[in-house]
Design a protein around this motif. Structure first.
Motif, mmCIF file in Angstrom:
data_model
loop_
_atom_site.group_PDB
_atom_site.id
_atom_site.type_symbol
_atom_site.label_atom_id
_atom_site.label_comp_id
_atom_site.label_asym_id
_atom_site.label_seq_id
_atom_site.Cartn_x
_atom_site.Cartn_y
_atom_site.Cartn_z
ATOM 1 N N LEU A 1 -41.657 48.975 -52.524
ATOM 2 C CA LEU A 1 -42.257 48.922 -53.855
ATOM 3 C C LEU A 1 -41.274 49.406 -54.922
ATOM 4 N N PRO A 2 -41.413 48.902 -56.160
ATOM 5 C CA PRO A 2 -40.641 49.488 -57.267
ATOM 6 C C PRO A 2 -41.294 50.801 -57.702
ATOM 7 N N PHE A 3 -40.469 51.770 -58.103
ATOM 8 C CA PHE A 3 -40.992 53.072 -58.505
ATOM 9 C C PHE A 3 -40.775 53.288 -59.993
ATOM 10 N N CYS A 4 -41.681 54.064 -60.586
ATOM 11 C CA CYS A 4 -41.604 54.361 -62.014
ATOM 12 C C CYS A 4 -40.526 55.403 -62.285
ATOM 13 N N GLY A 5 -40.389 55.788 -63.542
ATOM 14 C CA GLY A 5 -39.320 56.691 -63.951
ATOM 15 C C GLY A 5 -39.349 58.038 -63.279
ATOM 16 N N SER A 6 -40.524 58.598 -63.043
ATOM 17 C CA SER A 6 -40.613 59.927 -62.451
ATOM 18 C C SER A 6 -40.251 59.886 -60.973
ATOM 19 N N ASN A 7 -39.490 60.888 -60.537
ATOM 20 C CA ASN A 7 -39.142 61.001 -59.123
ATOM 21 C C ASN A 7 -39.671 62.294 -58.514
ATOM 22 N N LEU A 8 -40.672 62.916 -59.166
ATOM 23 C CA LEU A 8 -41.217 64.184 -58.719
ATOM 24 C C LEU A 8 -42.378 63.949 -57.749
ATOM 25 N N ILE A 9 -42.227 64.437 -56.531
ATOM 26 C CA ILE A 9 -43.285 64.336 -55.524
ATOM 27 C C ILE A 9 -43.987 65.688 -55.453
ATOM 28 N N ASN A 10 -45.229 65.728 -55.898
ATOM 29 C CA ASN A 10 -45.972 66.989 -55.917
ATOM 30 C C ASN A 10 -46.591 67.248 -54.546
ATOM 31 N N HIS A 11 -45.692 67.519 -53.589
ATOM 32 C CA HIS A 11 -46.143 67.697 -52.213
ATOM 33 C C HIS A 11 -45.068 68.446 -51.437
ATOM 34 N N PHE A 12 -45.385 68.794 -50.153
ATOM 35 C CA PHE A 12 -44.425 69.493 -49.302
ATOM 36 C C PHE A 12 -43.454 68.535 -48.631
ATOM 37 N N PHE A 13 -43.882 67.295 -48.424
ATOM 38 C CA PHE A 13 -43.063 66.326 -47.715
ATOM 39 C C PHE A 13 -43.422 64.931 -48.199
ATOM 40 N N CYS A 14 -42.698 63.931 -47.709
ATOM 41 C CA CYS A 14 -42.930 62.551 -48.139
ATOM 42 C C CYS A 14 -44.133 61.992 -47.388
ATOM 43 N N ASP A 15 -45.286 62.044 -48.017
ATOM 44 C CA ASP A 15 -46.518 61.519 -47.433
ATOM 45 C C ASP A 15 -46.979 60.323 -48.265
ATOM 46 N N ILE A 16 -47.894 59.556 -47.727
ATOM 47 C CA ILE A 16 -48.290 58.308 -48.381
ATOM 48 C C ILE A 16 -48.929 58.518 -49.761
ATOM 49 N N PRO A 17 -49.975 59.351 -49.910
ATOM 50 C CA PRO A 17 -50.622 59.460 -51.227
ATOM 51 C C PRO A 17 -49.688 59.855 -52.367
ATOM 52 N N PRO A 18 -48.839 60.888 -52.239
ATOM 53 C CA PRO A 18 -47.966 61.235 -53.368
ATOM 54 C C PRO A 18 -46.887 60.197 -53.646
ATOM 55 N N ILE A 19 -46.419 59.487 -52.609
ATOM 56 C CA ILE A 19 -45.411 58.445 -52.837
ATOM 57 C C ILE A 19 -46.021 57.274 -53.592
ATOM 58 N N LEU A 20 -47.245 56.881 -53.217
ATOM 59 C CA LEU A 20 -47.895 55.762 -53.903
ATOM 60 C C LEU A 20 -48.163 56.069 -55.372
ATOM 61 N N LYS A 21 -48.328 57.339 -55.708
ATOM 62 C CA LYS A 21 -48.545 57.712 -57.105
ATOM 63 C C LYS A 21 -47.336 57.385 -57.983
ATOM 64 N N LEU A 22 -46.162 57.303 -57.381
ATOM 65 C CA LEU A 22 -44.946 57.012 -58.138
ATOM 66 C C LEU A 22 -44.647 55.518 -58.214
ATOM 67 N N ALA A 23 -45.393 54.698 -57.476
ATOM 68 C CA ALA A 23 -45.124 53.257 -57.429
ATOM 69 C C ALA A 23 -45.626 52.566 -58.685
ATOM 70 N N CYS A 24 -44.928 51.500 -59.074
ATOM 71 C CA CYS A 24 -45.308 50.722 -60.257
ATOM 72 C C CYS A 24 -45.908 49.377 -59.847
ATOM 73 N N GLY A 25 -46.532 48.727 -60.815
ATOM 74 C CA GLY A 25 -47.099 47.418 -60.564
ATOM 75 C C GLY A 25 -48.429 47.492 -59.849
ATOM 76 N N ASP A 26 -48.820 46.381 -59.252
ATOM 77 C CA ASP A 26 -50.093 46.280 -58.554
ATOM 78 C C ASP A 26 -49.920 46.767 -57.113
ATOM 79 N N ILE A 27 -50.525 47.897 -56.782
ATOM 80 C CA ILE A 27 -50.397 48.460 -55.434
ATOM 81 C C ILE A 27 -51.717 48.371 -54.662
ATOM 82 N N PHE A 28 -52.595 47.486 -55.091
ATOM 83 C CA PHE A 28 -53.901 47.350 -54.440
ATOM 84 C C PHE A 28 -53.752 46.984 -52.957
ATOM 85 N N VAL A 29 -52.846 46.030 -52.659
ATOM 86 C CA VAL A 29 -52.636 45.612 -51.268
ATOM 87 C C VAL A 29 -52.139 46.784 -50.432
ATOM 88 N N ASN A 30 -51.236 47.572 -51.006
ATOM 89 C CA ASN A 30 -50.701 48.727 -50.284
ATOM 90 C C ASN A 30 -51.784 49.768 -50.010
#
Length: 313
Positions: A172-201
């Motif tokens: 997925l393309p990601f928006c300008g922010s690269n801040l993950i408000n979490h302890f590790f790379c998990d699905i919900p916080p990563i998807l918050k940074l994604a741009c465009g239509d992420i409904f399928v994801n």
């Protein structure tokens, strides 16, 4: 599930690294948290390592139940290093950046091992079900060959889906922010940074959570429904107490792991909170592996006897 679309195509950036915020909001607790998590990490490795060793070395524990327990302890030894060492490094150095490939690798390994844990807990519930509900057929149904096949299937089954899911999210393309408000790379916080239509994801995440978390959990509930029904029909109170003791340890681990996982991945998107997700993630990534050796050893006389013999040697 609420459809989410993020429109800012002109603000897209080709992110090559992220920043894990973890405990950045409490800078005065960094040293204390480092000490706490380091102690947890050492205790978890030692506890699960000892349980794994005694299930392999003690002649009295060479049964299917302890075969599953040994593999479960080994899984926990593999699971926690996916997240905790980097968390400790971040607390110690205050360098919270993680590049794209290590982030994707961390997510994929966490998802694969999490799926393995779900399947292993189902296998342990099936073992308990056969032992209590069909004791005469137990040696035939749960043979060593069957145990090895079930464990191998548990380790392998989630790999294709989880690798595909990780590739899909990180394509997925990601928006300008690269801040993950979490302890590790998990699905919900990563998807918050994604741009465009992420409904399928998002739909893919829900489907995977249903198949790999909810379905195993329901199978365990059905197994325990039949187990409890059979136990209540036993004639003596001693037999009932022994049967309940055999399965209660496993049930405690199931509640800890599945409860936090289901809330994290299957709750409505509108109710997602970074603080709540952080707390829940601690349960299925750290608390469950930490309490696993205590739950199984302190409530199991055979494990305690084997542990004493092991420590004496």
């Amino acid at each position: 599930m609420k459809h989410q679309e993020k429109p800012p195509e002109e603000n897209l950036t080709n992110l090559m690294e992220f920043v894990l915020l973890d405990f950045a909001n409490v800078p005065y607790l960094q040293g204390f948290l480092f000490g706490v998590f380091l102690a947890i990490y050492i205790f978890m490795l030692m506890g699960n390592g000892i349980v794994f060793l005694i299930t392999k070395l003690d002649p009295g524990l060479q049964t299917p139940m302890y075969y599953f327990l040994g593999n479960f302890s080994f899984l926990e030894i593999c699971y926690v290093p996916v997240t905790l060492p980097r968390m400790l490094r971040n607390l110690c150095t205050q360098r919270r950046t993680i590049s794209l490939v290590p982030c994707a690798t961390q997510m994929c390994c966490g998802l694969v091992l999490g799926a393995t844990e779900c399947f292993l807990l189902v296998m342990m519930a099936c073992d308990c079900y056969v032992a209590i509900c069909n004791p005469l057929h137990y040696p035939l149904v749960i043979s060593y060959k069957v145990c090895a096949q079930l464990v191998a299937g548990s380790w392998i089954s989630g790999i294709p889906l989880r690798i595909g899911q990780t590739c899909q999210i990180f394509s997925l393309p990601f928006c300008g922010s690269n801040l993950i408000n979490h302890f590790f790379c998990d699905i919900p916080p990563i998807l918050k940074l994604a741009c465009g239509d992420i409904f399928v994801n998002e739909m893919t995440v829900y489907i995977a959570a249903v198949l790999l978390i909810m379905v195993p959990f329901l199978l365990i509930l059905v197994s325990y429904g039949k187990i409890i029904s059979t136990i209540l029909k036993l004639p003596s109170a001693t037999s009932r107490a022994k049967a309940f003791s055999t399965c209660s340890s496993h049930l405690m681990v199931v509640v800890l792991f599945f409860g936090s996982s289901i809330i994290t991945y299957l709750k409505p998107k509108a109710s997602h909170s970074a603080g709540t997700d952080k707390v829940l993630s601690l349960f299925y990534t750290i608390v469950t592996p930490m309490f696993n050796p205590m739950i199984y050893s302190l409530r199991n006389k055979e494990v305690i006897i084997a542990l004493r013999k092991f420590l004496c040697k």
